[in-house]
Enzyme design. Sequence first.
Site, PDB file in Angstrom:
ATOM      1  CB  SER A 234      42.304   3.053   5.872  1.00 15.92           C
ATOM      2  OG  SER A 234      42.185   3.300   7.110  1.00 15.92           O
TER       3      SER A 234
ATOM      4  CD  GLU B  36      32.449   3.849  12.702  1.00 16.69           C
ATOM      5  OE1 GLU B  36      31.567   4.529  12.485  1.00 16.69           O
ATOM      6  OE2 GLU B  36      33.598   3.957  12.296  1.00 16.69           O
TER       7      GLU B  36
ATOM      8  N   GLY C 179      39.017   3.076   9.708  1.00 15.26           N
ATOM      9  CA  GLY C 179      39.385   4.306  10.644  1.00 15.26           C
ATOM     10  C   GLY C 179      40.892   3.718  11.137  1.00 15.26           C
TER      11      GLY C 179
ATOM     12  CD  GLU D  40      32.850   0.503   4.688  1.00 14.67           C
ATOM     13  OE1 GLU D  40      33.144   1.561   4.546  1.00 14.67           O
ATOM     14  OE2 GLU D  40      32.002   0.773   5.721  1.00 14.67           O
TER      15      GLU D  40
ATOM     16  CG  ASN E 191      30.010   7.317   7.129  1.00 13.51           C
ATOM     17  OD1 ASN E 191      29.222   8.095   7.983  1.00 13.51           O
ATOM     18  ND2 ASN E 191      30.353   6.213   7.820  1.00 13.51           N
TER      19      ASN E 191
ATOM     20  CE  LYS F  73      33.335   6.628   9.675  1.00 11.41           C
ATOM     21  NZ  LYS F  73      34.256   5.622  10.327  1.00 11.41           N
TER      22      LYS F  73
ATOM     23  CG  HIS G 164      29.373   1.788   9.157  1.00 12.34           C
ATOM     24  ND1 HIS G 164      30.148   1.648  10.159  1.00 12.34           N
ATOM     25  CD2 HIS G 164      30.084   2.531   8.157  1.00 12.34           C
ATOM     26  CE1 HIS G 164      31.498   2.625   9.776  1.00 12.34           C
ATOM     27  NE2 HIS G 164      31.280   2.889   8.516  1.00 12.34           N
TER      28      HIS G 164
HETATM   29  C1  PEP Z   1      33.680   3.952   6.939  1.00  9.16           C
HETATM   30  O1  PEP Z   1      33.557   4.376   7.961  1.00  9.16           O
HETATM   31  O2  PEP Z   1      32.972   3.616   6.224  1.00  9.16           O
HETATM   32  C2  PEP Z   1      35.237   4.048   6.622  1.00  9.16           C
HETATM   33  C3  PEP Z   1      35.687   3.552   5.495  1.00  9.16           C
HETATM   34  O3  PEP Z   1      35.903   4.969   7.146  1.00  9.16           O
HETATM   35  P1  PEP Z   1      37.295   5.197   7.100  1.00  9.16           P
HETATM   36  O4  PEP Z   1      37.631   5.686   5.343  1.00  9.16           O
HETATM   37  O5  PEP Z   1      37.965   6.259   7.899  1.00  9.16           O
HETATM   38  O6  PEP Z   1      38.361   4.260   7.304  1.00  9.16           O
END
Ligand code: PEP
Length: 251
Positions: A211, A98, A174, A168, A7, A9, A96
């Site tokens: 992460s 976000e 993040g 997630e 992703n 973003k 997601h």
């Molecule tokens: C995500 O936004 O789906 C995600 C897992 O981000 P990150 O790997 O940066 O934590």
Amino acid sequence: MKLLAGNWKMNNTLEEGADLMEALIEGLPAEVVGDVRVVVSPPFLQLPQTVHALWENAQIAVAAQNGHAADGGAFTGEVSMAMLRDAEVDAVIIGHSERRQYFGETDSDVAEKVQSALRNQLIPIVCVGEVLAQRKAGTYLEDTWNQLHAAFARVNPEDMSDCVIAYEPVWAIGTGEVATAAQAQEVHAYLRAQMEATFGVSDMPIVYGGSCKPSNAAEIFAQPDVDGGLIGGASLVAADFIALVELLKAS
Ligand code: PEP
């Protein structure tokens, strides 16, 4: 099925996105990818060039990061699932954290988007996960399942195997704080069991996100109910994303 999705973003210029794609195509020939389904999810404006770059490469699929549930109409600023399909996009990330946190997406919005994606022959990558307060309160299994149940409540069970679930935990996205392998496995196994008990379908990939990077992914990918990853930050660095594909293939 093993699946690794990146992703991107809201990152990269057109040129940077093209360069990243070129590095991924070069670093991910069929022998490296093996049985892993690799997906990249660039911002909307980079989708056409990404699809174009992949015309001769069946190894990598393309997902949008969002889509509107209606097929068209007066929805200024939105892009429909039908338009994504027309642009030869394969999949779409839905719900997601976000989107839920910054754009007010509700479980009901997510459910409509899942239906729209399936109606338009896009693979929905449905994101669920608890916030830190829910983890601390010990309600995270129930909270995460409630999101997933709502997302699939109106979907024909026959279509469910074509979907992807991304667990997630919001506190791990993040933040640099990754869930332990045991924490990921617990939730994945629970969600799979609930899908089986409720809808009679549990063979869809359930991937972990939060992460994930080459230094911490091996143990997570080794868990029996973890079928891969949804990768944010580390998907912007070609070498890291390629290393994650290799780790998943070896798991
Ligand atoms: C995500 O936004 O789906 C995600 C897992 O981000 P990150 O790997 O940066 O934590």
